[in-house]
Design a protein around this motif. Sequence first.
Motif, mmCIF file in Angstrom:
data_model
loop_
_atom_site.group_PDB
_atom_site.id
_atom_site.type_symbol
_atom_site.label_atom_id
_atom_site.label_comp_id
_atom_site.label_asym_id
_atom_site.label_seq_id
_atom_site.Cartn_x
_atom_site.Cartn_y
_atom_site.Cartn_z
ATOM 1 N N PHE A 150 -2.427 4.263 -9.446
ATOM 2 C CA PHE A 150 -2.185 3.574 -8.173
ATOM 3 C C PHE A 150 -3.446 3.619 -7.313
ATOM 4 O O PHE A 150 -3.719 4.620 -6.659
ATOM 5 N N ARG A 151 -4.189 2.522 -7.313
ATOM 6 C CA ARG A 151 -5.396 2.457 -6.490
ATOM 7 C C ARG A 151 -5.110 1.936 -5.085
ATOM 8 O O ARG A 151 -5.925 2.107 -4.179
ATOM 9 N N ASN A 152 -3.978 1.286 -4.904
ATOM 10 C CA ASN A 152 -3.637 0.710 -3.596
ATOM 11 C C ASN A 152 -3.105 1.797 -2.665
ATOM 12 O O ASN A 152 -2.021 1.705 -2.106
ATOM 13 N N CYS A 153 -3.916 2.815 -2.481
ATOM 14 C CA CYS A 153 -3.481 4.012 -1.761
ATOM 15 C C CYS A 153 -4.547 4.440 -0.765
ATOM 16 O O CYS A 153 -5.749 4.375 -1.047
ATOM 17 N N ILE A 166 0.833 -1.201 0.000
ATOM 18 C CA ILE A 166 0.000 0.000 0.000
ATOM 19 C C ILE A 166 0.869 1.254 0.000
ATOM 20 O O ILE A 166 2.041 1.221 0.367
ATOM 21 N N ILE A 167 0.242 2.351 -0.417
ATOM 22 C CA ILE A 167 0.868 3.673 -0.362
ATOM 23 C C ILE A 167 0.031 4.525 0.580
ATOM 24 O O ILE A 167 -1.196 4.589 0.440
ATOM 25 N N ILE A 168 0.673 5.160 1.545
ATOM 26 C CA ILE A 168 -0.028 6.028 2.496
ATOM 27 C C ILE A 168 0.369 7.470 2.217
ATOM 28 O O ILE A 168 1.557 7.805 2.214
ATOM 29 N N VAL A 169 -0.629 8.319 1.970
ATOM 30 C CA VAL A 169 -0.364 9.723 1.657
ATOM 31 C C VAL A 169 -1.020 10.626 2.697
ATOM 32 O O VAL A 169 -1.770 10.170 3.557
ATOM 33 N N GLU A 170 -0.743 11.923 2.575
ATOM 34 C CA GLU A 170 -1.164 12.871 3.611
ATOM 35 C C GLU A 170 -2.639 13.239 3.532
ATOM 36 O O GLU A 170 -3.309 13.379 4.554
ATOM 37 N N GLY A 171 -3.174 13.428 2.332
ATOM 38 C CA GLY A 171 -4.535 13.934 2.215
ATOM 39 C C GLY A 171 -5.361 13.217 1.168
ATOM 40 O O GLY A 171 -4.844 12.455 0.336
ATOM 41 N N GLU A 172 -6.670 13.490 1.196
ATOM 42 C CA GLU A 172 -7.596 12.821 0.290
ATOM 43 C C GLU A 172 -7.317 13.159 -1.176
ATOM 44 O O GLU A 172 -7.409 12.291 -2.050
ATOM 45 N N ALA A 220 4.296 -4.809 2.481
ATOM 46 C CA ALA A 220 5.120 -3.601 2.386
ATOM 47 C C ALA A 220 4.216 -2.381 2.300
ATOM 48 O O ALA A 220 3.082 -2.457 1.832
ATOM 49 N N SER A 221 4.725 -1.244 2.767
ATOM 50 C CA SER A 221 3.984 0.011 2.669
ATOM 51 C C SER A 221 4.960 1.132 2.339
ATOM 52 O O SER A 221 6.135 1.083 2.698
ATOM 53 N N THR A 222 4.448 2.145 1.640
ATOM 54 C CA THR A 222 5.257 3.301 1.258
ATOM 55 C C THR A 222 4.584 4.558 1.776
ATOM 56 O O THR A 222 3.383 4.763 1.562
ATOM 57 N N LEU A 223 5.329 5.386 2.485
ATOM 58 C CA LEU A 223 4.822 6.677 2.939
ATOM 59 C C LEU A 223 5.223 7.726 1.913
ATOM 60 O O LEU A 223 6.406 7.907 1.624
ATOM 61 N N ALA A 224 4.242 8.419 1.348
ATOM 62 C CA ALA A 224 4.519 9.440 0.339
ATOM 63 C C ALA A 224 4.133 10.802 0.894
ATOM 64 O O ALA A 224 3.050 10.976 1.449
ATOM 65 N N LYS A 225 5.022 11.783 0.771
ATOM 66 C CA LYS A 225 4.753 13.126 1.275
ATOM 67 C C LYS A 225 5.250 14.164 0.291
ATOM 68 O O LYS A 225 6.084 13.889 -0.572
ATOM 69 N N GLU A 226 4.694 15.383 0.420
ATOM 70 C CA GLU A 226 5.121 16.477 -0.438
ATOM 71 C C GLU A 226 6.498 16.961 -0.012
ATOM 72 O O GLU A 226 6.830 16.974 1.170
ATOM 73 N N ARG A 227 7.274 17.380 -0.979
ATOM 74 C CA ARG A 227 8.613 17.889 -0.675
ATOM 75 C C ARG A 227 8.549 19.378 -0.388
ATOM 76 O O ARG A 227 7.700 20.078 -0.861
#
Length: 206
Positions: free
Chosen positions: A156-159, A139-145, A199-206
């Motif tokens: 990428f739907r696995n988010c 999965i991918i975990i992001v900050e906002g909707e 596995a999981s991935t944390l995605a954030k804005e730079r």
Amino acid sequence: MVRSLSLHIIQDGGFAMWRCFHTECGWAGQAFAESRASYYGVAKKVESFEQVSEESIGLEPLGAKLIAYFGERMISEKTLQRNAVMQMSSDKNVIAFTYRQNGLLVGCKYRTVGKRFWQEKDTEKRLYGLDDINDVPEIIIVEGEIDKLSLEEAGFRNCVSVPGGAPGKVSTKELPSSEKDTAYQYLWNCKEYLDKMLASTLAKER
């Protein structure tokens, strides 16, 4: 196989949470063991959440203005419909991101075009897009909707996204127990999903 009741109890028996998935029910809640509640000063040992509906919280389909708002951000109407993004019927300038589990409405987060946020009261906190990670190994975990919707447009739907945004800084404190961790209760509420991930991935804005 139709799911009816989900129950999670931590290993030492000090905390439990549950949710009924029957359409007419939606009963959910959490409870602390007597000794734990006393130790942590928890006045309310059992917390229960009522099932909400689009009608009960005043939601309606997105209008042309907000569809255009998302279009400027390269998010299609098809993606908005698949994720059941709606608007407040009492204020058509307010976006309603509906939080769902097994298709049932379990919560809602509101956003104005001016980036003011608030959440529906007395609803259980969960990850946004939970049904998209039911049967995936990563999965991918992001900050906002909107980040979650944008990644879907990229294929990428696995988010999923977190309900309260990312913290300002990483804490160096010891990880609190599930019953004391109010800041990240949404992760404990989704533990049965996260435990299955390879596995999981944390995605954030730079």
